[in-house]
Design a protein around this motif. Structure first.
Motif, mmCIF file in Angstrom:
data_model
loop_
_atom_site.group_PDB
_atom_site.id
_atom_site.type_symbol
_atom_site.label_atom_id
_atom_site.label_comp_id
_atom_site.label_asym_id
_atom_site.label_seq_id
_atom_site.Cartn_x
_atom_site.Cartn_y
_atom_site.Cartn_z
ATOM 1 N N SER A 1 -15.273 4.739 8.365
ATOM 2 C CA SER A 1 -14.758 5.043 7.038
ATOM 3 C C SER A 1 -14.890 3.846 6.102
ATOM 4 C CB SER A 1 -13.276 5.454 7.138
ATOM 5 O OG SER A 1 -12.662 5.492 5.875
ATOM 6 N N LYS A 2 -15.596 4.050 5.021
ATOM 7 C CA LYS A 2 -15.751 2.954 4.053
ATOM 8 C C LYS A 2 -14.432 2.610 3.389
ATOM 9 C CE LYS A 2 -17.420 6.020 0.339
ATOM 10 N NZ LYS A 2 -17.501 7.269 1.127
ATOM 11 N N TYR A 3 -13.578 3.631 3.203
ATOM 12 C CA TYR A 3 -12.277 3.388 2.604
ATOM 13 C C TYR A 3 -11.398 2.533 3.506
ATOM 14 C CZ TYR A 3 -13.713 7.341 -0.338
ATOM 15 O OH TYR A 3 -14.397 8.169 -1.182
ATOM 16 N N LYS A 4 -11.387 2.873 4.770
ATOM 17 C CA LYS A 4 -10.542 2.143 5.716
ATOM 18 C C LYS A 4 -11.059 0.729 5.949
ATOM 19 C CE LYS A 4 -8.782 6.266 8.046
ATOM 20 N NZ LYS A 4 -8.576 6.991 9.329
ATOM 21 N N LEU A 5 -12.353 0.580 5.933
ATOM 22 C CA LEU A 5 -12.923 -0.772 6.075
ATOM 23 C C LEU A 5 -12.564 -1.659 4.888
ATOM 24 C CD1 LEU A 5 -16.450 0.066 7.561
ATOM 25 C CD2 LEU A 5 -14.535 -1.053 8.735
ATOM 26 N N LYS A 6 -12.501 -1.051 3.697
ATOM 27 C CA LYS A 6 -12.084 -1.810 2.526
ATOM 28 C C LYS A 6 -10.623 -2.226 2.634
ATOM 29 C CE LYS A 6 -15.399 0.173 -0.766
ATOM 30 N NZ LYS A 6 -15.584 1.014 -1.987
ATOM 31 N N LEU A 7 -9.784 -1.322 3.173
ATOM 32 C CA LEU A 7 -8.378 -1.652 3.394
ATOM 33 C C LEU A 7 -8.241 -2.801 4.387
ATOM 34 C CD1 LEU A 7 -6.323 1.676 3.652
ATOM 35 C CD2 LEU A 7 -6.049 -0.153 1.982
ATOM 36 N N LYS A 8 -9.014 -2.719 5.437
ATOM 37 C CA LYS A 8 -8.965 -3.763 6.455
ATOM 38 C C LYS A 8 -9.304 -5.115 5.859
ATOM 39 C CE LYS A 8 -10.794 -4.893 11.065
ATOM 40 N NZ LYS A 8 -11.719 -4.454 12.149
ATOM 41 N N GLN A 9 -10.286 -5.133 4.988
ATOM 42 C CA GLN A 9 -10.705 -6.377 4.356
ATOM 43 C C GLN A 9 -9.657 -6.858 3.348
ATOM 44 O OE1 GLN A 9 -14.350 -6.025 2.113
ATOM 45 N NE2 GLN A 9 -14.737 -8.224 2.163
ATOM 46 N N ALA A 10 -9.104 -5.913 2.587
ATOM 47 C CA ALA A 10 -8.137 -6.274 1.548
ATOM 48 C C ALA A 10 -6.847 -6.853 2.127
ATOM 49 C CB ALA A 10 -7.821 -5.048 0.697
ATOM 50 N N PHE A 11 -6.436 -6.321 3.284
ATOM 51 C CA PHE A 11 -5.182 -6.770 3.896
ATOM 52 C C PHE A 11 -5.404 -7.836 4.979
ATOM 53 C CE2 PHE A 11 -3.722 -2.891 1.920
ATOM 54 C CZ PHE A 11 -2.408 -3.158 1.579
ATOM 55 N N PHE A 12 -6.648 -8.231 5.149
ATOM 56 C CA PHE A 12 -7.000 -9.254 6.143
ATOM 57 C C PHE A 12 -6.501 -8.871 7.553
ATOM 58 C CE2 PHE A 12 -6.523 -11.413 2.043
ATOM 59 C CZ PHE A 12 -7.776 -11.988 1.912
ATOM 60 N N PHE B 1 0.849 -1.201 0.000
ATOM 61 C CA PHE B 1 0.000 0.000 0.000
ATOM 62 C C PHE B 1 0.876 1.240 0.000
ATOM 63 C CE2 PHE B 1 -1.929 3.389 2.583
ATOM 64 C CZ PHE B 1 -3.044 3.674 1.802
ATOM 65 N N SER B 2 0.609 2.130 -0.923
ATOM 66 C CA SER B 2 1.336 3.391 -0.990
ATOM 67 C C SER B 2 0.453 4.439 -1.633
ATOM 68 C CB SER B 2 2.640 3.241 -1.781
ATOM 69 O OG SER B 2 2.356 2.894 -3.123
ATOM 70 N N ALA B 3 0.832 5.689 -1.457
ATOM 71 C CA ALA B 3 0.071 6.784 -2.059
ATOM 72 C C ALA B 3 1.041 7.728 -2.742
ATOM 73 C CB ALA B 3 -0.730 7.514 -0.990
ATOM 74 N N GLN B 4 0.595 8.327 -3.834
ATOM 75 C CA GLN B 4 1.454 9.201 -4.612
ATOM 76 C C GLN B 4 1.400 10.655 -4.145
ATOM 77 O OE1 GLN B 4 3.551 7.867 -6.880
ATOM 78 N NE2 GLN B 4 2.698 5.928 -6.143
ATOM 79 N N GLU C 1 -6.652 -7.883 11.438
ATOM 80 C CA GLU C 1 -7.481 -8.386 12.531
ATOM 81 C C GLU C 1 -8.105 -7.272 13.358
ATOM 82 O OE1 GLU C 1 -5.111 -11.011 14.834
ATOM 83 O OE2 GLU C 1 -4.930 -12.527 13.252
ATOM 84 N N ASN C 2 -7.491 -6.089 13.350
ATOM 85 C CA ASN C 2 -8.049 -5.003 14.143
ATOM 86 C C ASN C 2 -7.873 -3.659 13.429
ATOM 87 O OD1 ASN C 2 -5.365 -3.816 15.009
ATOM 88 N ND2 ASN C 2 -5.191 -5.858 15.950
ATOM 89 N N ASP C 3 -8.595 -2.657 13.929
ATOM 90 C CA ASP C 3 -8.598 -1.334 13.303
ATOM 91 C C ASP C 3 -7.247 -0.633 13.436
ATOM 92 O OD1 ASP C 3 -11.207 -1.883 12.759
ATOM 93 O OD2 ASP C 3 -12.068 -0.413 14.158
ATOM 94 N N GLN C 4 -6.537 -0.909 14.513
ATOM 95 C CA GLN C 4 -5.251 -0.245 14.739
ATOM 96 C C GLN C 4 -4.264 -0.540 13.613
ATOM 97 O OE1 GLN C 4 -3.468 -1.022 18.558
ATOM 98 N NE2 GLN C 4 -1.529 -0.066 18.009
ATOM 99 N N GLN C 5 -4.301 -1.751 13.100
ATOM 100 C CA GLN C 5 -3.409 -2.123 12.003
ATOM 101 C C GLN C 5 -3.680 -1.298 10.755
ATOM 102 O OE1 GLN C 5 -4.520 -6.396 12.459
ATOM 103 N NE2 GLN C 5 -2.320 -6.802 12.331
ATOM 104 N N VAL C 6 -4.945 -1.006 10.518
ATOM 105 C CA VAL C 6 -5.324 -0.186 9.371
ATOM 106 C C VAL C 6 -4.761 1.221 9.513
ATOM 107 C CG1 VAL C 6 -7.231 0.731 8.002
ATOM 108 C CG2 VAL C 6 -7.447 -1.509 9.095
ATOM 109 N N GLN C 7 -4.986 1.812 10.693
ATOM 110 C CA GLN C 7 -4.523 3.186 10.904
ATOM 111 C C GLN C 7 -3.004 3.275 10.863
ATOM 112 O OE1 GLN C 7 -6.692 5.890 11.039
ATOM 113 N NE2 GLN C 7 -4.736 6.911 10.674
#
Length: 199
Positions: A27-38, A1-4, A40-46
């Motif tokens: 956040s729908k965006y963050k929830l999609k990230l959580k699902q895409a990267f499998f 995951f990266s951003a330009q 386990e918790n929200d902290q990992q997403v942030q």
């Protein structure tokens, strides 16, 4: 995951643009990230998003500013002459009173001092009519949470002395937010040459 760009990252991290990272659960965006990267918790997403901000900031030779501890001076005092010398040690802990919604905010002394009985007149404050020792303290936990009001640091386990802070604790700052980090990077990139034809 990266951003330009910070623009795309900020849209992902703070959709309502209030300067505060949106909760993953909101956040729908963050929830999609959580699902895409499998994750386990929200902290990992942030943390993933925060790391992306840090990586982009490195392109501007900037690093995230860490949290800063607040500080103040506390007054240990007694209304009567102590029967023995009383020593306040370096690192002695004092704190605010906990409430239902807030744990006690803890501080530690930055120096040591002793109230000597045979020199007790040196500690007498005629205005307060108390025997006093003034000692600088620093919050145990960094961040805004340590910026407490005057007369709120009143807990001590030193026998024979009470404690208070006559002035508010100040200087505590939270870790730099993603929004503030992005702003600082972008401002450093935009050079204003005031007073010239180009500026």
């Amino acid at each position: 995951f990266s951003a330009q760009s910070f623009l795309s990252l900020r849209k992902l991290d703070d959709e309502n643009e209030d300067g505060i990272s949106d909760l993953v659960s909101d956040s729908k965006y963050k929830l999609k990230l959580k699902q895409a990267f499998f994750f386990e918790n929200d902290q990992q997403v942030q943390e993933l998003i925060d790391d992306a901000f840090d990586s982009l900031a490195a392109n501007y030779n900037k690093t995230r500013q860490g949290a800063v501890k607040s500080s103040t001076t506390v007054t240990f005092y007694s209304s009567s002459v102590p029967s023995t010398d009383i020593k306040v040690l370096f690192g002695q802990e004092v704190s605010t009173v906990p409430t239902e919604s807030q744990n006690a905010i803890r501080f530690k002394t930055l120096s040591s001092d002793t109230m000597f009985v045979d020199k007790i007149e040196n500690y007498y404050n005629p205005i307060t009519q108390l025997y006093e020792l003034n000692i600088p303290v620093e919050a145990v936990e960094a961040g805004n949470i340590g910026n407490v009001n005057a007369n709120t640091i009143i807990n001590t386990n030193i026998s024979g002395l009470s404690v208070t802070n006559k002035v508010s604790a100040f200087g505590g700052e939270d870790e730099e937010s993603n929004s503030d980090l992005a702003d600082r990077c972008l401002l450093s990139f935009v050079g204003l040459d005031v007073g010239t034809v180009g500026g």
